[in-house]
Design a protein around this motif. Structure first.
Motif, PDB file in Angstrom:
ATOM      1  N   PRO A  23      42.721   4.432   3.965  1.00  0.00           N
ATOM      2  CA  PRO A  23      42.250   5.127   3.241  1.00  0.00           C
ATOM      3  C   PRO A  23      41.050   6.083   4.147  1.00  0.00           C
ATOM      4  CG  PRO A  23      42.502   3.683   1.954  1.00  0.00           C
ATOM      5  CD  PRO A  23      42.885   3.021   3.180  1.00  0.00           C
ATOM      6  N   GLY A  24      41.111   7.294   4.208  1.00  0.00           N
ATOM      7  CA  GLY A  24      39.745   8.141   4.810  1.00  0.00           C
ATOM      8  C   GLY A  24      40.291   8.273   6.224  1.00  0.00           C
ATOM      9  N   ALA A  25      40.994   7.727   6.752  1.00  0.00           N
ATOM     10  CA  ALA A  25      41.350   7.708   8.348  1.00  0.00           C
ATOM     11  C   ALA A  25      42.262   8.876   8.409  1.00  0.00           C
ATOM     12  CB  ALA A  25      41.845   6.278   8.682  1.00  0.00           C
ATOM     13  N   PHE A  26      42.253   9.290   9.901  1.00  0.00           N
ATOM     14  CA  PHE A  26      43.370  10.200  10.276  1.00  0.00           C
ATOM     15  C   PHE A  26      43.662   9.901  11.952  1.00  0.00           C
ATOM     16  CE2 PHE A  26      44.675  14.150  12.520  1.00  0.00           C
ATOM     17  CZ  PHE A  26      45.702  14.367  12.107  1.00  0.00           C
ATOM     18  N   LYS A  27      44.661   9.127  12.142  1.00  0.00           N
ATOM     19  CA  LYS A  27      44.993   8.826  13.427  1.00  0.00           C
ATOM     20  C   LYS A  27      46.508   8.786  13.548  1.00  0.00           C
ATOM     21  CE  LYS A  27      44.400   5.216  17.017  1.00  0.00           C
ATOM     22  NZ  LYS A  27      44.081   4.074  17.610  1.00  0.00           N
ATOM     23  N   VAL A  28      47.113   7.649  12.804  1.00  0.00           N
ATOM     24  CA  VAL A  28      48.330   7.171  12.884  1.00  0.00           C
ATOM     25  C   VAL A  28      49.308   7.979  12.482  1.00  0.00           C
ATOM     26  CG1 VAL A  28      47.850   4.532  13.385  1.00  0.00           C
ATOM     27  CG2 VAL A  28      48.396   5.354  11.160  1.00  0.00           C
ATOM     28  N   SER A  29      48.863   9.047  11.592  1.00  0.00           N
ATOM     29  CA  SER A  29      49.653  10.070  10.974  1.00  0.00           C
ATOM     30  C   SER A  29      49.891  11.292  11.627  1.00  0.00           C
ATOM     31  CB  SER A  29      49.507  10.403   9.526  1.00  0.00           C
ATOM     32  OG  SER A  29      48.377  10.910   9.455  1.00  0.00           O
ATOM     33  N   SER A  30      49.091  11.410  12.780  1.00  0.00           N
ATOM     34  CA  SER A  30      48.797  12.584  13.424  1.00  0.00           C
ATOM     35  C   SER A  30      50.103  13.041  14.381  1.00  0.00           C
ATOM     36  CB  SER A  30      47.580  12.522  14.495  1.00  0.00           C
ATOM     37  OG  SER A  30      48.150  11.631  15.453  1.00  0.00           O
ATOM     38  N   ALA A  31      50.285  14.098  14.663  1.00  0.00           N
ATOM     39  CA  ALA A  31      51.363  14.623  15.648  1.00  0.00           C
ATOM     40  C   ALA A  31      51.487  13.988  17.091  1.00  0.00           C
ATOM     41  CB  ALA A  31      51.319  16.243  15.499  1.00  0.00           C
ATOM     42  N   ASP A  32      50.049  13.996  17.380  1.00  0.00           N
ATOM     43  CA  ASP A  32      49.892  13.365  18.884  1.00  0.00           C
ATOM     44  C   ASP A  32      50.331  11.810  18.585  1.00  0.00           C
ATOM     45  OD1 ASP A  32      49.013  15.498  20.276  1.00  0.00           O
ATOM     46  OD2 ASP A  32      47.110  15.204  19.431  1.00  0.00           O
ATOM     47  N   TYR A  33      50.018  11.189  17.902  1.00  0.00           N
ATOM     48  CA  TYR A  33      50.479   9.683  17.732  1.00  0.00           C
ATOM     49  C   TYR A  33      51.843   9.551  17.551  1.00  0.00           C
ATOM     50  CZ  TYR A  33      50.290   4.650  16.489  1.00  0.00           C
ATOM     51  OH  TYR A  33      50.422   3.361  16.512  1.00  0.00           O
ATOM     52  N   LEU A  34      52.646  10.362  16.644  1.00  0.00           N
ATOM     53  CA  LEU A  34      53.830  10.297  16.456  1.00  0.00           C
ATOM     54  C   LEU A  34      54.510  10.488  17.814  1.00  0.00           C
ATOM     55  CD1 LEU A  34      55.835   9.516  14.049  1.00  0.00           C
ATOM     56  CD2 LEU A  34      56.165  11.967  13.765  1.00  0.00           C
ATOM     57  N   LEU A  35      54.246  11.626  18.412  1.00  0.00           N
ATOM     58  CA  LEU A  35      54.847  12.091  19.715  1.00  0.00           C
ATOM     59  C   LEU A  35      54.720  10.947  20.557  1.00  0.00           C
ATOM     60  CD1 LEU A  35      56.290  14.468  20.975  1.00  0.00           C
ATOM     61  CD2 LEU A  35      53.953  15.182  21.629  1.00  0.00           C
ATOM     62  N   ASP A  36      53.743  10.066  20.629  1.00  0.00           N
ATOM     63  CA  ASP A  36      53.423   9.330  21.719  1.00  0.00           C
ATOM     64  C   ASP A  36      54.595   7.861  21.196  1.00  0.00           C
ATOM     65  OD1 ASP A  36      51.597  10.360  23.271  1.00  0.00           O
ATOM     66  OD2 ASP A  36      49.943   9.173  22.212  1.00  0.00           O
ATOM     67  N   GLN A  37      54.880   7.894  20.020  1.00  0.00           N
ATOM     68  CA  GLN A  37      55.832   6.764  19.734  1.00  0.00           C
ATOM     69  C   GLN A  37      57.180   7.088  19.859  1.00  0.00           C
ATOM     70  OE1 GLN A  37      54.049   4.016  18.581  1.00  0.00           O
ATOM     71  NE2 GLN A  37      52.503   5.296  19.325  1.00  0.00           N
TER      72      GLN A  37
END
Length: 159
Positions: A144-158
């Protein structure tokens, strides 16, 4: 119960805007036979969603497609008119907007939450997933309140 990696997405009716107006889309049909980067957010025009979440996927669309993503889709508990207008206002031509106006898809995934204390009612949690032929291959749900693992950058890295 929250959906997990390896599970098939539940079928639900979503709505997309076409030139002829709102059109119902069955999740089973939409996700069949392709790889989709799906991201969800609490609501169109909300601060993080407008300033970072959607713009990141617009900016990284070509890079995601270069890594095997056939389609990028966004879902939120908004009606198709609002979601379509928000996408246009943000230059999101390469992102399919899937309105979940009643929150049925979010509930079926187990990824809904109560935002009533903010005057927003039931909403979708913020997440990103990779779906291959209707099956969840990756799932990244934000705290809740975070924005990291749902970002396009994070997804692209995965990928």
């Amino acid at each position: 119960m929250t959906i997990s990696v390896g599970e098939r997405l539940p079928n639900a009716t979503l709505v997309t805007m076409t030139d002829g107006g709102p059109e119902q889309v069955q999740a089973d049909s939409f996700f069949a036979g392709k790889t989709v980067a799906l991201f969800a957010l609490p609501g169109a025009y909300t601060p993080t969603c407008s300033a970072r979440h959607l713009p990141g996927f617009v900016e990284k669309a070509d890079a995601l497609k270069a890594k095997g993503v056939d389609e990028i889709a966004c879902t939120a508990v908004n009606d198709a008119f609002v979601l379509s207008a928000w996408g246009k206002a943000n230059g999101a031509d390469g992102v399919t907007m899937l309105a979940d106006g009643n929150g049925e898809f979010a509930r079926a995934l187990g990824l809904d939450f109560d935002a009533s204390k903010f005057g927003m009612g039931q909403r979708s949690q913020r997440y990103a997933m990779v779906v291959e032929d209707g099956v969840v291959k990756q799932l990244h749900v934000e705290e809740p309140g975070a924005f990291k693992v749902s970002s396009a950058d994070y997804l692209l890295d995965q990928l």
